[in-house]
Write a protein that holds these residues in place. Structure first.
Motif, PDB file in Angstrom:
ATOM      1  N   ALA A   1      -2.942   7.873   2.013  1.00  0.00           N
ATOM      2  CA  ALA A   1      -4.024   8.713   1.507  1.00  0.00           C
ATOM      3  C   ALA A   1      -4.403   9.724   2.575  1.00  0.00           C
ATOM      4  N   ILE A   2      -4.964  10.848   2.110  1.00  0.00           N
ATOM      5  CA  ILE A   2      -5.345  11.898   3.052  1.00  0.00           C
ATOM      6  C   ILE A   2      -6.654  12.525   2.627  1.00  0.00           C
ATOM      7  N   SER A   3      -7.457  12.896   3.598  1.00  0.00           N
ATOM      8  CA  SER A   3      -8.740  13.531   3.310  1.00  0.00           C
ATOM      9  C   SER A   3      -8.533  14.988   2.926  1.00  0.00           C
ATOM     10  N   ARG A   4      -9.622  15.607   2.469  1.00  0.00           N
ATOM     11  CA  ARG A   4      -9.539  17.018   2.073  1.00  0.00           C
ATOM     12  C   ARG A   4      -9.174  17.899   3.266  1.00  0.00           C
ATOM     13  N   ILE A   5      -9.899  17.689   4.331  1.00  0.00           N
ATOM     14  CA  ILE A   5      -9.677  18.492   5.529  1.00  0.00           C
ATOM     15  C   ILE A   5      -9.639  17.520   6.706  1.00  0.00           C
ATOM     16  N   TYR A   6      -9.384  17.974   7.866  1.00  0.00           N
ATOM     17  CA  TYR A   6      -9.351  17.216   9.116  1.00  0.00           C
ATOM     18  C   TYR A   6      -8.108  16.350   9.252  1.00  0.00           C
ATOM     19  N   GLY A   7      -7.316  16.241   8.183  1.00  0.00           N
ATOM     20  CA  GLY A   7      -6.063  15.512   8.304  1.00  0.00           C
ATOM     21  C   GLY A   7      -6.203  14.031   8.539  1.00  0.00           C
ATOM     22  N   ASN A   8      -7.336  13.467   8.132  1.00  0.00           N
ATOM     23  CA  ASN A   8      -7.501  12.022   8.274  1.00  0.00           C
ATOM     24  C   ASN A   8      -6.627  11.309   7.253  1.00  0.00           C
ATOM     25  N   THR A   9      -5.912  10.298   7.723  1.00  0.00           N
ATOM     26  CA  THR A   9      -4.929   9.638   6.874  1.00  0.00           C
ATOM     27  C   THR A   9      -5.041   8.133   6.925  1.00  0.00           C
ATOM     28  N   TYR A  10      -4.499   7.526   5.889  1.00  0.00           N
ATOM     29  CA  TYR A  10      -4.412   6.065   5.783  1.00  0.00           C
ATOM     30  C   TYR A  10      -2.998   5.714   5.352  1.00  0.00           C
ATOM     31  N   TYR A  11      -2.457   4.633   5.906  1.00  0.00           N
ATOM     32  CA  TYR A  11      -1.144   4.142   5.509  1.00  0.00           C
ATOM     33  C   TYR A  11      -1.188   2.644   5.276  1.00  0.00           C
ATOM     34  N   ALA A  12      -0.515   2.218   4.241  1.00  0.00           N
ATOM     35  CA  ALA A  12      -0.322   0.786   4.063  1.00  0.00           C
ATOM     36  C   ALA A  12       0.534   0.254   5.199  1.00  0.00           C
ATOM     37  N   ASN A  13       0.292  -0.980   5.580  1.00  0.00           N
ATOM     38  CA  ASN A  13       1.048  -1.560   6.694  1.00  0.00           C
ATOM     39  C   ASN A  13       2.550  -1.527   6.436  1.00  0.00           C
ATOM     40  N   SER A  14       2.930  -1.659   5.175  1.00  0.00           N
ATOM     41  CA  SER A  14       4.354  -1.732   4.843  1.00  0.00           C
ATOM     42  C   SER A  14       5.101  -0.421   5.088  1.00  0.00           C
ATOM     43  N   VAL A  15       4.357   0.686   5.191  1.00  0.00           N
ATOM     44  CA  VAL A  15       5.023   1.979   5.370  1.00  0.00           C
ATOM     45  C   VAL A  15       4.629   2.660   6.676  1.00  0.00           C
ATOM     46  N   LYS A  16       3.716   2.065   7.408  1.00  0.00           N
ATOM     47  CA  LYS A  16       3.219   2.680   8.636  1.00  0.00           C
ATOM     48  C   LYS A  16       4.370   2.893   9.603  1.00  0.00           C
ATOM     49  N   GLY A  17       4.451   4.089  10.141  1.00  0.00           N
ATOM     50  CA  GLY A  17       5.524   4.425  11.062  1.00  0.00           C
ATOM     51  C   GLY A  17       6.779   4.945  10.387  1.00  0.00           C
TER      52      GLY A  17
END
Length: 127
Positions: free
Chosen positions: A50-66
């Protein structure tokens, strides 16, 4: 009512890469925080990134991180999911989702926060 369209799915070998793109019918994804979800047969839909509108804040599930990267391409008006070092367990239908929000810096990993969904694009990873 905004419509989301995903593209870029297909068949890829284990260890390969793929880029999925999400575009909005009104062409203004910058007004939305965006998430990529996936669902494989017999499993519930799950957050991928997931990604925020601005600022480039992101989230990744552990299974895909990296291995996966979510990013906005403002020139193209898309939110892309770059998939690297894919594995057979990445095989799923991938959905783009968008939430119209005033928040500039928050993302959401909760599918219930998203009001708009695409039809999905199939990703199949062969072993």
């Amino acid at each position: 009512q905004v419509q989301l369209v995903e593209s870029g799915g297909g068949l890829v070998q284990t260890g390969g890469s793929l880029r999925l793109s999400c575009v909005a019918s009104n062409g203004v994804l910058s007004n939305y925080r965006v998430g990529w979800f996936r669902q494989s047969p017999g499993n519930e839909r799950e957050i991928v990134a997931a990604i925020s509108r601005i600022y480039g804040n992101t989230y990744y599930a552990n299974s895909v991180k990296g291995r996966f990267t979510i990013e906005r391409d403002n020139a193209r008006g898309t939110v892309d999911l770059e998939m690297y070092l894919v594995k057979p367990e990445d095989t799923a239908v991938y959905y783009c989702a968008a939430d119209l929000t005033d928040s500039l810096g928050t993302y959401s990993s909760n599918s219930h926060d998203y009001d708009y969904w695409g039809q999905g694009t199939q990703v199949t990873v062969s072993s």
